[in-house]
Write a protein that holds these residues in place. Structure first.
Motif, PDB file in Angstrom:
ATOM      1  N   VAL A 308      76.680  87.152  53.540  1.00 49.98           N
ATOM      2  CA  VAL A 308      75.644  87.616  52.629  1.00 49.98           C
ATOM      3  C   VAL A 308      74.923  88.791  53.269  1.00 49.98           C
ATOM      4  O   VAL A 308      74.519  88.734  54.428  1.00 49.98           O
ATOM      5  N   VAL A 309      74.786  89.866  52.505  1.00 47.88           N
ATOM      6  CA  VAL A 309      74.068  91.046  52.959  1.00 47.88           C
ATOM      7  C   VAL A 309      72.600  90.875  52.604  1.00 47.88           C
ATOM      8  O   VAL A 309      72.247  90.663  51.442  1.00 47.88           O
ATOM      9  N   GLU A 310      71.722  90.942  53.612  1.00 48.48           N
ATOM     10  CA  GLU A 310      70.296  90.740  53.392  1.00 48.48           C
ATOM     11  C   GLU A 310      69.694  91.860  52.553  1.00 48.48           C
ATOM     12  O   GLU A 310      70.204  92.971  52.489  1.00 48.48           O
ATOM     13  N   GLY A 311      68.569  91.535  51.904  1.00 50.61           N
ATOM     14  CA  GLY A 311      67.836  92.484  51.091  1.00 50.61           C
ATOM     15  C   GLY A 311      66.860  91.745  50.209  1.00 50.61           C
ATOM     16  O   GLY A 311      66.820  90.512  50.207  1.00 50.61           O
ATOM     17  N   ASP A 312      66.045  92.474  49.467  1.00 49.67           N
ATOM     18  CA  ASP A 312      65.146  91.806  48.532  1.00 49.67           C
ATOM     19  C   ASP A 312      65.931  90.926  47.572  1.00 49.67           C
ATOM     20  O   ASP A 312      65.464  89.864  47.157  1.00 49.67           O
ATOM     21  N   VAL A 313      67.129  91.386  47.217  1.00 51.67           N
ATOM     22  CA  VAL A 313      68.078  90.568  46.468  1.00 51.67           C
ATOM     23  C   VAL A 313      69.345  90.471  47.308  1.00 51.67           C
ATOM     24  O   VAL A 313      70.168  91.392  47.316  1.00 51.67           O
ATOM     25  N   PRO A 314      69.529  89.390  48.080  1.00 50.59           N
ATOM     26  CA  PRO A 314      70.726  89.266  48.922  1.00 50.59           C
ATOM     27  C   PRO A 314      72.002  89.319  48.082  1.00 50.59           C
ATOM     28  O   PRO A 314      72.042  88.838  46.948  1.00 50.59           O
ATOM     29  N   VAL A 315      73.050  89.939  48.651  1.00 52.96           N
ATOM     30  CA  VAL A 315      74.305  90.148  47.928  1.00 52.96           C
ATOM     31  C   VAL A 315      75.447  89.478  48.686  1.00 52.96           C
ATOM     32  O   VAL A 315      75.597  89.655  49.898  1.00 52.96           O
ATOM     33  N   VAL A 316      76.262  88.707  47.957  1.00 53.90           N
ATOM     34  CA  VAL A 316      77.436  88.052  48.530  1.00 53.90           C
ATOM     35  C   VAL A 316      78.567  89.070  48.661  1.00 53.90           C
ATOM     36  O   VAL A 316      78.858  89.815  47.714  1.00 53.90           O
ATOM     37  N   ARG A 317      79.211  89.102  49.838  1.00 49.75           N
ATOM     38  CA  ARG A 317      80.363  89.966  50.063  1.00 49.75           C
ATOM     39  C   ARG A 317      81.514  89.127  50.615  1.00 49.75           C
ATOM     40  O   ARG A 317      81.391  88.524  51.683  1.00 49.75           O
ATOM     41  N   PHE A 318      82.632  89.077  49.858  1.00 52.82           N
ATOM     42  CA  PHE A 318      83.820  88.362  50.319  1.00 52.82           C
ATOM     43  C   PHE A 318      84.804  89.344  50.936  1.00 52.82           C
ATOM     44  O   PHE A 318      84.852  90.516  50.555  1.00 52.82           O
ATOM     45  N   TYR A 319      85.599  88.856  51.877  1.00 48.42           N
ATOM     46  CA  TYR A 319      86.541  89.720  52.596  1.00 48.42           C
ATOM     47  C   TYR A 319      87.845  89.925  51.835  1.00 48.42           C
ATOM     48  O   TYR A 319      88.554  90.889  52.088  1.00 48.42           O
ATOM     49  N   ASP A 320      88.194  89.001  50.918  1.00 47.27           N
ATOM     50  CA  ASP A 320      89.444  89.168  50.183  1.00 47.27           C
ATOM     51  C   ASP A 320      89.147  89.679  48.774  1.00 47.27           C
ATOM     52  O   ASP A 320      88.127  89.323  48.171  1.00 47.27           O
ATOM     53  N   PRO A 321      90.013  90.527  48.224  1.00 48.51           N
ATOM     54  CA  PRO A 321      89.753  91.181  46.934  1.00 48.51           C
ATOM     55  C   PRO A 321      89.587  90.218  45.768  1.00 48.51           C
ATOM     56  O   PRO A 321      88.784  90.473  44.868  1.00 48.51           O
ATOM     57  N   ARG A 322      90.346  89.104  45.763  1.00 50.05           N
ATOM     58  CA  ARG A 322      90.276  88.216  44.606  1.00 50.05           C
ATOM     59  C   ARG A 322      88.903  87.557  44.504  1.00 50.05           C
ATOM     60  O   ARG A 322      88.288  87.548  43.422  1.00 50.05           O
ATOM     61  N   ARG A 323      88.400  86.989  45.605  1.00 45.21           N
ATOM     62  CA  ARG A 323      87.078  86.364  45.557  1.00 45.21           C
ATOM     63  C   ARG A 323      86.000  87.405  45.247  1.00 45.21           C
ATOM     64  O   ARG A 323      85.047  87.131  44.515  1.00 45.21           O
ATOM     65  N   GLU A 324      86.154  88.597  45.824  1.00 40.84           N
ATOM     66  CA  GLU A 324      85.166  89.645  45.569  1.00 40.84           C
ATOM     67  C   GLU A 324      85.160  90.026  44.086  1.00 40.84           C
ATOM     68  O   GLU A 324      84.089  90.238  43.490  1.00 40.84           O
ATOM     69  N   LYS A 325      86.338  90.074  43.478  1.00 41.26           N
ATOM     70  CA  LYS A 325      86.431  90.404  42.054  1.00 41.26           C
ATOM     71  C   LYS A 325      85.799  89.307  41.208  1.00 41.26           C
ATOM     72  O   LYS A 325      85.084  89.591  40.225  1.00 41.26           O
ATOM     73  N   VAL A 326      86.049  88.058  41.566  1.00 41.78           N
ATOM     74  CA  VAL A 326      85.465  86.937  40.827  1.00 41.78           C
ATOM     75  C   VAL A 326      83.944  86.977  40.917  1.00 41.78           C
ATOM     76  O   VAL A 326      83.227  86.785  39.922  1.00 41.78           O
ATOM     77  N   MET A 327      83.430  87.255  42.126  1.00 45.97           N
ATOM     78  CA  MET A 327      81.981  87.281  42.294  1.00 45.97           C
ATOM     79  C   MET A 327      81.359  88.443  41.530  1.00 45.97           C
ATOM     80  O   MET A 327      80.283  88.314  40.923  1.00 45.97           O
ATOM     81  N   ALA A 328      82.028  89.593  41.530  1.00 43.22           N
ATOM     82  CA  ALA A 328      81.521  90.747  40.788  1.00 43.22           C
ATOM     83  C   ALA A 328      81.474  90.449  39.292  1.00 43.22           C
ATOM     84  O   ALA A 328      80.511  90.807  38.594  1.00 43.22           O
ATOM     85  N   ALA A 329      82.516  89.787  38.773  1.00 38.52           N
ATOM     86  CA  ALA A 329      82.547  89.434  37.354  1.00 38.52           C
ATOM     87  C   ALA A 329      81.452  88.426  37.019  1.00 38.52           C
ATOM     88  O   ALA A 329      80.853  88.475  35.940  1.00 38.52           O
ATOM     89  N   THR A 330      81.185  87.512  37.957  1.00 37.72           N
ATOM     90  CA  THR A 330      80.140  86.517  37.731  1.00 37.72           C
ATOM     91  C   THR A 330      78.775  87.186  37.654  1.00 37.72           C
ATOM     92  O   THR A 330      77.964  86.873  36.767  1.00 37.72           O
ATOM     93  N   ARG A 331      78.513  88.118  38.566  1.00 39.47           N
ATOM     94  CA  ARG A 331      77.232  88.835  38.502  1.00 39.47           C
ATOM     95  C   ARG A 331      77.107  89.620  37.196  1.00 39.47           C
ATOM     96  O   ARG A 331      76.036  89.677  36.583  1.00 39.47           O
ATOM     97  N   LYS A 332      78.206  90.222  36.771  1.00 38.65           N
ATOM     98  CA  LYS A 332      78.195  91.022  35.549  1.00 38.65           C
ATOM     99  C   LYS A 332      77.899  90.165  34.323  1.00 38.65           C
ATOM    100  O   LYS A 332      77.363  90.646  33.316  1.00 38.65           O
ATOM    101  N   ALA A 333      78.269  88.887  34.397  1.00 37.60           N
ATOM    102  CA  ALA A 333      78.056  87.988  33.261  1.00 37.60           C
ATOM    103  C   ALA A 333      76.589  87.644  33.049  1.00 37.60           C
ATOM    104  O   ALA A 333      76.229  87.097  32.004  1.00 37.60           O
ATOM    105  N   PHE A 334      75.742  87.972  34.040  1.00 41.45           N
ATOM    106  CA  PHE A 334      74.313  87.682  33.935  1.00 41.45           C
ATOM    107  C   PHE A 334      73.527  88.975  34.131  1.00 41.45           C
ATOM    108  O   PHE A 334      72.866  89.160  35.151  1.00 41.45           O
TER     109      PHE A 334
END
Length: 649
Positions: A308-334
């Protein structure tokens, strides 16, 4: 990828809905003060089952739901101090709890907060506690190292304090250092797999591999701060010195045959993540500096899969493209929401997320990636969107020019102009506040107050330099950082400088007391919850209870100071200067900041003829873990602030 939002919440979420207050009235204080209606959730490895801690019919319970939202298990948990929920396969839940115990005369502390692990089978088997029936292990569970499946059976890994001696001569406590045990989750039988060191100065930690075997050990010496990482065959693969104890395991590396540890640069304080080959050789830096939050680990392989990258709004960062894509799509859904990843299944296609945003209390969702749906599990607080106070960050400069920021919660239904304000510094002080729904802040906002949570110097998550800038500044620049933030709100016309109170817990409670003793003319009242009043006594207590641990002593001297300097920043020494009424609230079972700290401040203020009230919370700890006493604290605090700083001018 698109998600379909269900128009109807899950059946289970209806259990949490309570009668809403009339639109003309704010939510009752009970809604904020009691433990949230939805506390925590975890998903099973397959994703077929979800465990939830929440309230139904005014009772706190554990619920387990299947994919069709049908309850498989409903178990009352009452007033237990729950700290976490974990799955061991599909058939068992592990509930982390803690409890306060009185210690005997042989111990340096009068009380201790011990941990336990309760195993809950989903079949008809009995509920039981790890080590509970053991004659040779005492002190509860001293660390949880995860669960592993081997040949169709699940095993948990726990630290435990082993008694010495034998049945003939009797057992006794020889050392409080834990040893590592493997526990059969079905039978409760346990087997010791790693022993402790017979040393009061060297502290050992373990890192397990995917089979539950010890992959490496980390030995840290508190005398000078020397450390060594050794493999299971006792080869040293990394070593160094960190006098302040800034060293630890992160997990198995994403690259096979490696582990990851973190260590801080002693000059700059910057943390580094090092990926170290288990065969030895030079490790390589894989993450560095203030951007590091916390790790994300695959529960099967036990490997680091992101951070997790720290910040006022912490951001999840995955090392593999598939999990990163899933997480990006999840954020986009909200859109427009903060999205926190709570848990996920092994296939990473069913996620539990927590969302927050303007006009929204914390809301829990189950996200089905394959089905493309996101459905509500429940909400933490049953509050109408229009009754949720808006939250945002406010930036400002301290008196010496240091840039900082704080969280501002504004009251709903009121113009943000010349408002009464509650300044609410956080505890720690090695902590920080984020722009999220905070039940303390929202409770006061619902009563018409602006609430300001300053991230003063010494706060974490804002860079090492910022954190170190707080060293030695208790009652000094850390304190003026708080009032400088108040001054900025006044400059912007948001709050009325003559209608401010200060309130906090733990270090925040100290800051509240300092705000009306070490400082004057700023606040109309102060509320200290489990706050430090005598810094020298706190220092001496911590050193004594640690058995004079050299690392702790060095850390305290660096962060707080020592000697007569501590008297100079102790509110109890300046009770006669208090220029506003004070409310002290403290739990009798507090093992972090002892109850005597508030008793001493109460006595000093009374002797000085200053207005003061003391509310004692029986059976409560440092974290306000029980619903009844948490609510009692909030009611007392709101009543006190409303009396001394009413919302009507």
């Amino acid at each position: 990828m698109r998600f379909h939002f269900s128009g109807t919440a899950l059946v289970f979420s209806l259990f949490f809905l309570m009668a809403r207050p009339a639109a003309a009235s704010p939510p009752t204080i009970d809604i904020y003060g009691k433990l949230p209606g939805f506390e925590m959730a975890a998903i099973s490895p397959s994703g077929d089952r979800v465990a939830i801690i929440g309230v139904a019919d005014e009772a706190r319970r554990l619920f387990v739901l299947d994919r069709n939202n049908e309850p498989l298990l409903v178990l009352p948990v009452g007033d237990y101090k729950l700290r976490g929920v974990n799955w061991a396969g599909e058939g068992h839940l592990l509930l982390e709890t803690s409890y306060t115990v009185d210690l005997g005369m042989d111990f340096t502390a009068e009380q201790a907060e011990l941990s336990s692990m309760t195993v809950v089978p989903l079949n008809d088997g009995p509920v039981w506690n790890v080590f509970h029936k053991s004659r040779t292990i005492t002190g509860g569970v001293r660390g949880y190292y995860g669960a592993v499946e081997k040949q169709g059976r699940w095993y948990g890994y726990f630290g435990g304090i082993t008694l010495e001696g034998n049945s003939r001569d009797g057992l006794h406590l020889g050392s409080t250092a834990p040893e590592l045990y493997e526990v059969d989750i079905e039978t409760g039988k346990f087997n010791r797999i790693a022993r402790r060191l017979n040393s009061l100065e060297i502290h050992r930690r373990w890192l397990l591999d995917e089979s539950g075997a010890v992959a490496a050990t980390l030995d840290f010496s508190s005398r000078q701060g020397d450390w060594q990482i050794k493999t299971s065959d006792n080869r040293t693969i990394a070593s160094g010195r960190t006098p302040l104890g800034n060293i630890g395991f992160v997990g198995l590396g994403s690259t096979p045959g490696t582990l990851v540890y973190w260590v801080a640069d002693e000059e700059t304080g910057d943390p580094y993540w090092i990926e170290q080959p288990l065969v030895g050789g030079q490790g390589r830096e894989i993450a560095h500096g203030e951007q590091i939050g916390w790790q994300l680990t695959d529960r099967r392989s036990r490997r680091i899969i992101g951070h997790v990258v720290e910040g006022d709004v912490p951001v999840v960062r995955f090392y593999d493209p598939r999990r990163e894509k899933v997480m990006a799509a999840t954020r986009k859904a909200f859109p427009g929401k903060r999205v926190d990843l709570v848990d996920w299944n092994d296939a990473f296609d069913r996620l539990i997320v927590l969302t927050e945003g303007t006009g929204e209390p914390p809301t829990w969702w189950i996200v089905d990636i394959r089905g493309g749906s996101a459905k509500i599990l429940g909400v933490s607080y049953t509050i109408k969107p229009e009754d949720v106070g808006p939250v945002r960050m406010v930036t400002y400069k301290a008196g010496d020019g240091l840039e900082m920021a704080g969280v501002l919660t504004l009251p709903p239904h009121r113009e943000a102009k010349a408002l009464p304000v509650v300044v609410f510094p956080h505890g720690g002080p090695a902590s920080r506040d984020y722009p999220v729904f905070n039940w303390w802040a929202q409770a006061f906002a619902s009563r018409g107050y602006a609430v300001f949570q300053p991230n003063f110097r010494g706060s974490t998550g804002l860079g090492t330099d910022f954190e170190r800038a707080g060293h030695g500044e208790w009652g000094r620049k850390m304190q003026t950082d708080i009032s400088d933030g108040l001054a900025e709100l006044v400059r912007q016309g948001l709050v009325d400088p003559k209608r401010a109170c200060i309130m906090g817990a733990s270090y925040g409670g100290y800051a509240a007391l300092a705000g009306v003793t070490l400082q004057q003319g700023l606040y109309r009242c102060a509320v200290s919850v489990a706050g430090v009043s005598d810094v020298k006594r706190m220092y001496a207590t911590d050193v004594r209870e640690s058995a004079n641990n050299k690392t702790l002593v060095r850390s305290l001297k660096a962060e707080v100071g020592s000697g007569r300097d501590l008297d100079a920043v102790s509110p109890v020494r300046f009770a006669e200067r208090a220029d506003a009424p004070v409310l002290l609230v403290h739990g009798k079972d507090d093992t972090v900041v002892l109850y005597e700290q508030s008793v001493a401040m109460h006595r000093a203020l009374q002797k000085a003829g200053k207005p003061v009230d003391l509310v004692t919370l029986k059976g409560e700890d440092h974290w306000l873990s029980r619903s009844e006493t948490r609510l009692a604290m909030l009611k007392a605090a709101v009543e006190f602030v409303e009396r001394h700083n009413p919302t009507a001018p």
